[in-house]
Design a protein around this motif. Structure first.
Motif, PDB file in Angstrom:
ATOM      1  N   ALA A   1       4.923  33.375  39.572  1.00  0.00           N
ATOM      2  CA  ALA A   1       3.408  33.244  40.075  1.00  0.00           C
ATOM      3  C   ALA A   1       2.584  32.537  39.271  1.00  0.00           C
ATOM      4  CB  ALA A   1       2.472  33.993  38.754  1.00  0.00           C
TER       5      ALA A   1
ATOM      6  N   LYS B   1      -0.442  31.325  39.785  1.00  0.00           N
ATOM      7  CA  LYS B   1      -1.615  31.179  39.487  1.00  0.00           C
ATOM      8  C   LYS B   1      -1.254  30.502  37.139  1.00  0.00           C
ATOM      9  CE  LYS B   1      -2.106  35.657  40.293  1.00  0.00           C
ATOM     10  NZ  LYS B   1      -1.122  35.760  40.473  1.00  0.00           N
TER      11      LYS B   1
ATOM     12  N   ASP C   1       4.931  33.272  43.988  1.00  0.00           N
ATOM     13  CA  ASP C   1       3.505  33.519  44.125  1.00  0.00           C
ATOM     14  C   ASP C   1       2.206  33.771  44.889  1.00  0.00           C
ATOM     15  OD1 ASP C   1       1.046  34.590  42.872  1.00  0.00           O
ATOM     16  OD2 ASP C   1       1.513  36.219  42.256  1.00  0.00           O
TER      17      ASP C   1
ATOM     18  N   VAL D   1      -7.862  41.349  31.946  1.00  0.00           N
ATOM     19  CA  VAL D   1      -6.473  41.195  32.791  1.00  0.00           C
ATOM     20  C   VAL D   1      -5.640  42.437  33.140  1.00  0.00           C
ATOM     21  CG1 VAL D   1      -5.918  39.004  31.744  1.00  0.00           C
ATOM     22  CG2 VAL D   1      -4.953  41.411  30.494  1.00  0.00           C
TER      23      VAL D   1
ATOM     24  N   HIS E   1      -0.012  46.100  40.983  1.00  0.00           N
ATOM     25  CA  HIS E   1       0.316  45.080  39.800  1.00  0.00           C
ATOM     26  C   HIS E   1      -0.516  45.518  38.465  1.00  0.00           C
ATOM     27  CE1 HIS E   1      -0.034  41.177  37.139  1.00  0.00           C
ATOM     28  NE2 HIS E   1      -0.837  41.088  37.162  1.00  0.00           N
TER      29      HIS E   1
ATOM     30  N   SER F   1      -1.515  41.777  32.251  1.00  0.00           N
ATOM     31  CA  SER F   1      -1.205  40.896  32.486  1.00  0.00           C
ATOM     32  C   SER F   1      -0.881  40.803  30.777  1.00  0.00           C
ATOM     33  CB  SER F   1      -1.737  39.603  32.901  1.00  0.00           C
ATOM     34  OG  SER F   1      -1.271  38.421  32.770  1.00  0.00           O
TER      35      SER F   1
ATOM     36  N   GLY G   1       3.737  41.481  38.438  1.00  0.00           N
ATOM     37  CA  GLY G   1       4.245  40.411  37.201  1.00  0.00           C
ATOM     38  C   GLY G   1       3.149  41.355  35.850  1.00  0.00           C
ATOM     39  N   GLY G   2       2.955  40.127  34.901  1.00  0.00           N
ATOM     40  CA  GLY G   2       2.298  40.629  33.469  1.00  0.00           C
ATOM     41  C   GLY G   2       2.950  41.122  32.068  1.00  0.00           C
TER      42      GLY G   2
ATOM     43  N   GLU H   1       6.401  39.391  40.063  1.00  0.00           N
ATOM     44  CA  GLU H   1       6.395  38.442  39.673  1.00  0.00           C
ATOM     45  C   GLU H   1       6.082  37.570  39.312  1.00  0.00           C
ATOM     46  OE1 GLU H   1       3.078  39.083  44.057  1.00  0.00           O
ATOM     47  OE2 GLU H   1       2.481  39.585  42.205  1.00  0.00           O
ATOM     48  N   PRO H   2       6.371  37.152  37.757  1.00  0.00           N
ATOM     49  CA  PRO H   2       5.915  36.623  36.655  1.00  0.00           C
ATOM     50  C   PRO H   2       5.919  35.705  36.476  1.00  0.00           C
ATOM     51  CG  PRO H   2       8.791  36.446  36.373  1.00  0.00           C
ATOM     52  CD  PRO H   2       8.594  37.563  38.396  1.00  0.00           C
ATOM     53  N   GLY H   3       4.409  35.210  35.931  1.00  0.00           N
ATOM     54  CA  GLY H   3       4.032  34.296  35.162  1.00  0.00           C
ATOM     55  C   GLY H   3       3.966  33.688  33.867  1.00  0.00           C
ATOM     56  N   ARG H   4       3.394  34.226  32.768  1.00  0.00           N
ATOM     57  CA  ARG H   4       2.619  33.525  31.951  1.00  0.00           C
ATOM     58  C   ARG H   4       4.294  33.984  31.024  1.00  0.00           C
ATOM     59  NH1 ARG H   4      -1.154  35.670  28.627  1.00  0.00           N
ATOM     60  NH2 ARG H   4      -2.084  36.777  30.279  1.00  0.00           N
TER      61      ARG H   4
ATOM     62  N   ARG I   1      -9.096  29.969  27.027  1.00  0.00           N
ATOM     63  CA  ARG I   1      -9.047  31.566  26.216  1.00  0.00           C
ATOM     64  C   ARG I   1      -9.404  32.272  25.527  1.00  0.00           C
ATOM     65  NH1 ARG I   1      -3.886  33.424  25.736  1.00  0.00           N
ATOM     66  NH2 ARG I   1      -4.142  35.136  27.011  1.00  0.00           N
TER      67      ARG I   1
ATOM     68  N   TYR J   1     -11.617  35.841  26.203  1.00  0.00           N
ATOM     69  CA  TYR J   1     -10.737  36.815  25.919  1.00  0.00           C
ATOM     70  C   TYR J   1     -10.161  37.097  24.428  1.00  0.00           C
ATOM     71  CZ  TYR J   1      -8.937  35.510  30.591  1.00  0.00           C
ATOM     72  OH  TYR J   1      -8.822  34.567  31.568  1.00  0.00           O
TER      73      TYR J   1
ATOM     74  N   TYR K   1      -1.800  29.953  31.656  1.00  0.00           N
ATOM     75  CA  TYR K   1      -4.037  30.097  31.709  1.00  0.00           C
ATOM     76  C   TYR K   1      -3.901  28.931  31.286  1.00  0.00           C
ATOM     77  CZ  TYR K   1      -1.761  34.191  34.368  1.00  0.00           C
ATOM     78  OH  TYR K   1      -1.137  34.539  34.992  1.00  0.00           O
TER      79      TYR K   1
ATOM     80  N   MET L   1      -6.423  26.959  33.512  1.00  0.00           N
ATOM     81  CA  MET L   1      -7.875  27.370  33.843  1.00  0.00           C
ATOM     82  C   MET L   1      -8.533  26.408  33.564  1.00  0.00           C
ATOM     83  SD  MET L   1      -7.717  31.260  33.605  1.00  0.00           S
ATOM     84  CE  MET L   1      -6.930  31.101  31.491  1.00  0.00           C
TER      85      MET L   1
HETATM   86  N1  LLP Z   1       1.303  39.095  40.450  1.00  0.00           N
HETATM   87  C1  LLP Z   1      -0.614  38.866  40.406  1.00  0.00           C
HETATM   88  C2  LLP Z   1      -0.712  39.918  41.101  1.00  0.00           C
HETATM   89  C3  LLP Z   1      -1.086  38.885  38.776  1.00  0.00           C
HETATM   90  O1  LLP Z   1      -2.651  38.610  39.928  1.00  0.00           O
HETATM   91  C4  LLP Z   1      -0.556  38.368  38.386  1.00  0.00           C
HETATM   92  C5  LLP Z   1      -1.681  37.871  37.344  1.00  0.00           C
HETATM   93  C6  LLP Z   1       0.903  38.238  38.137  1.00  0.00           C
HETATM   94  C7  LLP Z   1       1.636  38.538  39.370  1.00  0.00           C
HETATM   95  C8  LLP Z   1       1.109  36.917  37.051  1.00  0.00           C
HETATM   96  O2  LLP Z   1       1.156  37.886  35.969  1.00  0.00           O
HETATM   97  P1  LLP Z   1       1.708  37.363  34.392  1.00  0.00           P
HETATM   98  O3  LLP Z   1       3.232  37.115  33.942  1.00  0.00           O
HETATM   99  O4  LLP Z   1       1.460  36.538  34.555  1.00  0.00           O
HETATM  100  O5  LLP Z   1       0.885  37.823  33.501  1.00  0.00           O
HETATM  101  N2  LLP Z   1      -6.337  34.382  33.180  1.00  0.00           N
HETATM  102  C9  LLP Z   1      -5.690  35.342  32.184  1.00  0.00           C
HETATM  103  C10 LLP Z   1      -4.171  36.261  32.568  1.00  0.00           C
HETATM  104  C11 LLP Z   1      -4.451  36.477  34.421  1.00  0.00           C
HETATM  105  C12 LLP Z   1      -3.440  37.435  35.143  1.00  0.00           C
HETATM  106  C13 LLP Z   1      -4.012  37.393  36.853  1.00  0.00           C
HETATM  107  N3  LLP Z   1      -3.261  38.018  37.343  1.00  0.00           N
HETATM  108  C14 LLP Z   1      -5.209  35.030  30.789  1.00  0.00           C
HETATM  109  O6  LLP Z   1      -5.108  33.603  30.628  1.00  0.00           O
HETATM  110  O7  LLP Z   1      -4.410  35.863  30.129  1.00  0.00           O
END
Ligand code: LLP
Length: 437
Positions: A62, A64, A83, A166, A204, A207, A243-244, A289-292, A329, A333, A389, A393
């Protein structure tokens, strides 16, 4: 702290990727984002390994969480997909040479320009996020003269226990179409469109999730929905579960390792298989879709300690040369972080301090009760788990430059994001004709 082979204390100082953090701070200046390449690769491999028994799968990083060309290079080398959620992220993936077929394009309000770019680039999936996007995308694909393969984002109404900002699968959410009748009708509409190819479902649930029962419930809910679609003659090839997966930030957060992520997704895939046989559906291609979790703990931020201010009986402020412009952050949050005095890393933690930034507002904090060693002006402070993030950000608030990022591996370090200069800060400023008098 969640230390590891490549993030450890050596000769009394913090060491990442074989590099001494105090030396990194000296060489590159502070604030400085530092990314541990080895850890990024280990987590990526863990996700792939965890899903290998399932057989039909892709891990889409991910963007982002952290988007830059070097990272996309690693994504490519490790065989992940990506993604994206904006035209800008898509552009960066293409500059890095990511195969368009391996791109999943999201967005709850993709602009017509972004949709066009997605279709022209030929991304593997465009995730339709709402009913009225269907017509727009169909029309744009028609104009471009290419068919768009789509997933539909379904809100499975599964609540994840995480910060409200989130959470994404409450009934009151800007994302997706509600599972059941609304989603079914949306899919039926997609199936009537000449320029859209319906390939499957996306969801999704949020997160920074630790409670995996939410994922388990989401998997079962989605499979049950696929079964109901199958009964109406609708075939679902792909199931994208988003993800998440959470990471360690502080205190009681669970301690994660790459192995643990492998284990988590292996269990999820097993659960999916069970659910598939329970509901009697054909095994879908699975995307996560892991990002964090891929970049979060791989990253730390280094600062130089400036003003230290003690308000007797209230609190001690340790000010750093960063703040909410490079890590918003806490402001957004009230996120919690762990820090260490990298210059005196083997010394005992003797105090709890408020680590504040240099921006002109009181909410500009990294944390208000961060345990720390004895700390003096000029020490190098490291904040952990800032790989996700933070840079993505960051802003130029108060005309502060977004810090550079270096990647470290086996004792080597180099820029992956170069420093911004003062000139960069005013590069896009313009003076209208009538100001020029
Ligand atoms: N896929 C979709 C559609 C998403 O919206 C997201 C995160 C992910 C995958 C990736 O999620 P992860 O594995 O990174 O949890 N700015 C916030 C986090 C926003 C996450 C938005 N979507 C923070 O700093 O905690």
């Amino acid at each position: 702290m969640n230390l590891r082979d490549t993030l450890c204390i050596k000769d009394g100082r913090l060491n990442i990727g074989g590099c001494d953090c105090v030396e990194l701070a000296k060489k590159y200046g502070t604030p400085l984002y530092v990314l541990d390449e080895e850890y990024v690769r280990q987590v990526m491999r863990a996700y792939l390994e965890g899903l290998s028994d399932y057989g039909k799968y892709a891990v889409a990083y991910a963007s982002k969480a952290l988007s830059c060309l070097a990272l996309y290079n690693i994504v490519k080398e490790e065989g992940l997909w990506t993604d994206v959620v904006s035209g800008g992220e898509l552009y960066a993936t293409q500059k890095a040479g990511i195969d368009p077929k391996h791109i999943v394009m999201h967005g709850n309000n993709k602009t017509p320009k972004e949709m066009k770019e997605g279709v022209e680039t030929g991304v593997g999936h465009i995730v339709v996020d709402g009913i009225d996007e269907i017509d727009r995308l169909d029309k744009i694909a028609g104009e471009v003269g290419k068919k768009a393969t789509v997933l539909i984002r379904v809100n499975p109404l599964v609540e994840a226990h995480t910060h409200a900002a989130v959470q994404t699968a409450r009934p009151d959410s800007k994302f997706g179409v509600i599972i059941g009748e609304e989603a079914t009708n949306a899919i039926k509409t997609i199936l009537t469109k000449e320029n859209l190819i319906f390939d499957g479902l996306h969801c999704h649930i949020g997160s920074q999730i630790f409670d995996y029962s939410a994922f388990e419930l989401a998997v079962d809910t989605m499979v049950e929905f696929i079964a109901s679609l199958n009964k109406q003659g609708i075939k679902v090839n792909t199931l994208n579960m988003g993800g998440g997966f959470g990471i360690y930030y502080s205190g009681d957060d669970p301690l994660f390792t790459p192995m643990r992520y492998a284990h988590t997704v292996r269990n999820l895939a097993l659960l999916l298989e069970k659910s598939i046989s329970k509901h009697g559906i054909e095994k879908p291609f699975l995307i996560i879709e892991p990002g964090r979790s891929i970049v979060g703990e791989a990253g730390i931020t280094l600062y130089t300690v400036g003003t230290i201010k003690e308000i007797k009986g209230i609190r001690k402020y340790v000010a750093i040369d960063g703040g909410m412009f490079e890590n918003p952050r806490y402001a957004l949050y009230q996120s919690k972080y762990t820090a260490i005095n990298a210059s005196r890393a083997d010394k005992p933690f003797v105090q709890s301090v408020a680590v504040c930034g240099k921006c002109c507002e009181s909410g500009d904090m990294i944390g208000i009760d961060i345990p720390l060693q004895d700390t003096q002006v000029g020490d190098t402070l490291a904040v952990f788990s800032t790989g996700a993030y933070n840079y993505s950000m960051a802003s130029n608030y108060n005309m502060n430059a977004v810090p550079p990022m270096v990647i470290v591996k086996d004792g080597k370090s180099d820029y992956i994001v170069k420093p911004q200069t003062y000139d960069d800060l005013i590069r896009n400023n313009a003076l209208p004709e009538w100001f020029k008098g």
